[in-house]
Design a protein around this motif. Structure first.
Motif, PDB file in Angstrom:
ATOM      1  N   TYR A 133     -18.122   9.981   5.714  1.00  0.00           N
ATOM      2  CA  TYR A 133     -16.797  10.237   4.709  1.00  0.00           C
ATOM      3  C   TYR A 133     -16.071  10.920   4.215  1.00  0.00           C
ATOM      4  N   ALA A 134     -17.005  11.948   3.330  1.00  0.00           N
ATOM      5  CA  ALA A 134     -16.256  13.403   2.501  1.00  0.00           C
ATOM      6  C   ALA A 134     -15.655  14.289   3.774  1.00  0.00           C
ATOM      7  N   ASP A 135     -15.430  14.282   5.315  1.00  0.00           N
ATOM      8  CA  ASP A 135     -13.934  14.683   6.206  1.00  0.00           C
ATOM      9  C   ASP A 135     -13.303  13.602   6.516  1.00  0.00           C
ATOM     10  N   MET A 136     -13.038  12.896   5.970  1.00  0.00           N
ATOM     11  CA  MET A 136     -12.130  12.339   6.471  1.00  0.00           C
ATOM     12  C   MET A 136     -10.598  11.950   5.589  1.00  0.00           C
ATOM     13  N   TRP A 137     -11.026  12.300   4.421  1.00  0.00           N
ATOM     14  CA  TRP A 137      -9.603  12.655   3.352  1.00  0.00           C
ATOM     15  C   TRP A 137      -8.698  13.829   3.980  1.00  0.00           C
ATOM     16  N   VAL A 138      -7.685  13.016   4.324  1.00  0.00           N
ATOM     17  CA  VAL A 138      -6.046  13.613   4.122  1.00  0.00           C
ATOM     18  C   VAL A 138      -5.678  13.884   2.849  1.00  0.00           C
ATOM     19  N   PRO A 139      -4.554  14.828   3.505  1.00  0.00           N
ATOM     20  CA  PRO A 139      -3.817  14.535   1.806  1.00  0.00           C
ATOM     21  C   PRO A 139      -2.641  13.874   2.395  1.00  0.00           C
ATOM     22  N   PHE A 140      -2.071  13.102   1.311  1.00  0.00           N
ATOM     23  CA  PHE A 140      -0.959  12.121   1.368  1.00  0.00           C
ATOM     24  C   PHE A 140       0.392  12.831   1.959  1.00  0.00           C
ATOM     25  N   MET A 168       1.022  -1.050  -0.216  1.00  0.00           N
ATOM     26  CA  MET A 168      -0.351  -0.196   0.307  1.00  0.00           C
ATOM     27  C   MET A 168       0.923   1.588  -0.398  1.00  0.00           C
ATOM     28  N   GLU A 169       1.886   1.263   0.729  1.00  0.00           N
ATOM     29  CA  GLU A 169       2.903   2.637   0.979  1.00  0.00           C
ATOM     30  C   GLU A 169       3.165   3.023  -0.210  1.00  0.00           C
ATOM     31  N   GLU A 170       4.132   1.315  -1.057  1.00  0.00           N
ATOM     32  CA  GLU A 170       4.226   1.669  -2.162  1.00  0.00           C
ATOM     33  C   GLU A 170       3.447   2.341  -3.279  1.00  0.00           C
ATOM     34  N   THR A 171       2.698   1.751  -3.203  1.00  0.00           N
ATOM     35  CA  THR A 171       1.532   2.317  -4.562  1.00  0.00           C
ATOM     36  C   THR A 171       1.442   3.874  -4.244  1.00  0.00           C
ATOM     37  N   LEU A 172       0.999   3.955  -2.932  1.00  0.00           N
ATOM     38  CA  LEU A 172       0.882   5.589  -2.437  1.00  0.00           C
ATOM     39  C   LEU A 172       1.935   6.541  -2.636  1.00  0.00           C
ATOM     40  N   GLY A 173       2.759   6.299  -2.927  1.00  0.00           N
ATOM     41  CA  GLY A 173       4.243   6.177  -3.507  1.00  0.00           C
ATOM     42  C   GLY A 173       4.556   6.900  -4.785  1.00  0.00           C
ATOM     43  N   ALA A 174       4.408   5.541  -5.115  1.00  0.00           N
ATOM     44  CA  ALA A 174       4.264   6.329  -7.248  1.00  0.00           C
ATOM     45  C   ALA A 174       3.187   7.006  -6.527  1.00  0.00           C
ATOM     46  N   MET A 175       2.119   6.894  -6.187  1.00  0.00           N
ATOM     47  CA  MET A 175       0.710   8.010  -7.141  1.00  0.00           C
ATOM     48  C   MET A 175       1.037   9.085  -6.525  1.00  0.00           C
ATOM     49  N   GLN A 176       2.326   9.345  -5.498  1.00  0.00           N
ATOM     50  CA  GLN A 176       2.484  10.657  -5.013  1.00  0.00           C
ATOM     51  C   GLN A 176       3.128  11.395  -6.024  1.00  0.00           C
ATOM     52  N   ARG A 177       3.960  10.335  -6.211  1.00  0.00           N
ATOM     53  CA  ARG A 177       5.479  10.928  -7.466  1.00  0.00           C
ATOM     54  C   ARG A 177       4.878  11.135  -9.026  1.00  0.00           C
ATOM     55  N   VAL A 178       3.331  10.575  -9.554  1.00  0.00           N
ATOM     56  CA  VAL A 178       2.705  11.077 -10.283  1.00  0.00           C
ATOM     57  C   VAL A 178       1.973  12.413 -10.008  1.00  0.00           C
ATOM     58  N   PHE A 179       1.277  12.319  -8.751  1.00  0.00           N
ATOM     59  CA  PHE A 179       0.131  13.572  -9.381  1.00  0.00           C
ATOM     60  C   PHE A 179       1.022  14.454  -8.050  1.00  0.00           C
ATOM     61  N   SER A 180       2.214  14.695  -7.259  1.00  0.00           N
ATOM     62  CA  SER A 180       2.240  15.316  -6.096  1.00  0.00           C
ATOM     63  C   SER A 180       1.496  15.432  -4.834  1.00  0.00           C
ATOM     64  N   ASN A 181       1.186  16.840  -5.093  1.00  0.00           N
ATOM     65  CA  ASN A 181       0.172  17.147  -3.399  1.00  0.00           C
ATOM     66  C   ASN A 181      -0.745  16.965  -4.334  1.00  0.00           C
ATOM     67  N   LYS A 182      -1.776  16.762  -5.490  1.00  0.00           N
ATOM     68  CA  LYS A 182      -2.532  16.502  -4.989  1.00  0.00           C
ATOM     69  C   LYS A 182      -4.250  15.293  -4.967  1.00  0.00           C
ATOM     70  N   LEU A 183      -3.111  14.208  -4.092  1.00  0.00           N
ATOM     71  CA  LEU A 183      -3.398  13.392  -3.666  1.00  0.00           C
ATOM     72  C   LEU A 183      -4.072  12.909  -1.736  1.00  0.00           C
ATOM     73  N   PHE A 184      -4.885  12.705  -1.812  1.00  0.00           N
ATOM     74  CA  PHE A 184      -5.859  12.576  -0.598  1.00  0.00           C
ATOM     75  C   PHE A 184      -5.839  10.995  -0.759  1.00  0.00           C
ATOM     76  N   VAL A 185      -5.733  10.306   1.132  1.00  0.00           N
ATOM     77  CA  VAL A 185      -6.244   9.474   1.373  1.00  0.00           C
ATOM     78  C   VAL A 185      -7.362   9.571   2.203  1.00  0.00           C
ATOM     79  N   LEU A 186      -8.062   8.374   2.247  1.00  0.00           N
ATOM     80  CA  LEU A 186      -9.346   7.938   2.861  1.00  0.00           C
ATOM     81  C   LEU A 186      -8.928   6.644   3.844  1.00  0.00           C
ATOM     82  N   SER A 187      -8.465   6.016   5.034  1.00  0.00           N
ATOM     83  CA  SER A 187      -7.765   5.707   5.743  1.00  0.00           C
ATOM     84  C   SER A 187      -9.415   4.898   6.180  1.00  0.00           C
ATOM     85  N   LEU A 188      -9.524   3.766   6.880  1.00  0.00           N
ATOM     86  CA  LEU A 188     -10.574   2.741   7.245  1.00  0.00           C
ATOM     87  C   LEU A 188      -9.642   1.661   7.891  1.00  0.00           C
ATOM     88  N   GLY A 189     -10.446   1.203   9.155  1.00  0.00           N
ATOM     89  CA  GLY A 189     -10.364   0.527  10.348  1.00  0.00           C
ATOM     90  C   GLY A 189      -9.640   0.775  11.176  1.00  0.00           C
TER      91      GLY A 189
END
Length: 85
Positions: A77-84, A25-46
């Protein structure tokens, strides 16, 4: 456009049994961040044992309008999104 991805977490078994789902998961998010920079948000559940996360690219929608458009069961869930990172 926008991409929404279930990036998993420790609750997901990696294709390689020697790798932890949270690491994947962390590797996937890291790859997405390299492409989308500060336009990546994450919702963590559980919780720590059975966590799962969803990634959203692009600008975060205007929360009041988004909340109004969501079904009642998803409004919280709308308020639970945070920048990666």
């Amino acid at each position: 456009g926008r991409i929404m991805v279930n990036v998993g977490g420790s609750c997901v078994e990696a294709e390689d049994s020697r790798r932890d789902g949270k690491v994947v998961m962390e590797e996937t998010l890291g790859a997405m961040q390299r492409v989308f920079s500060n336009k990546l948000f994450v919702l963590s559940l559980g919780n720590r044992k059975d966590d799962s996360s969803i990634a959203l690219t692009g600008d975060l929608p205007e929360l009041d309008a988004w909340r109004k458009a969501l079904p009642r069961s998803l409004k919280c869930y709308a308020d639970m999104w945070v920048p990666f990172r």
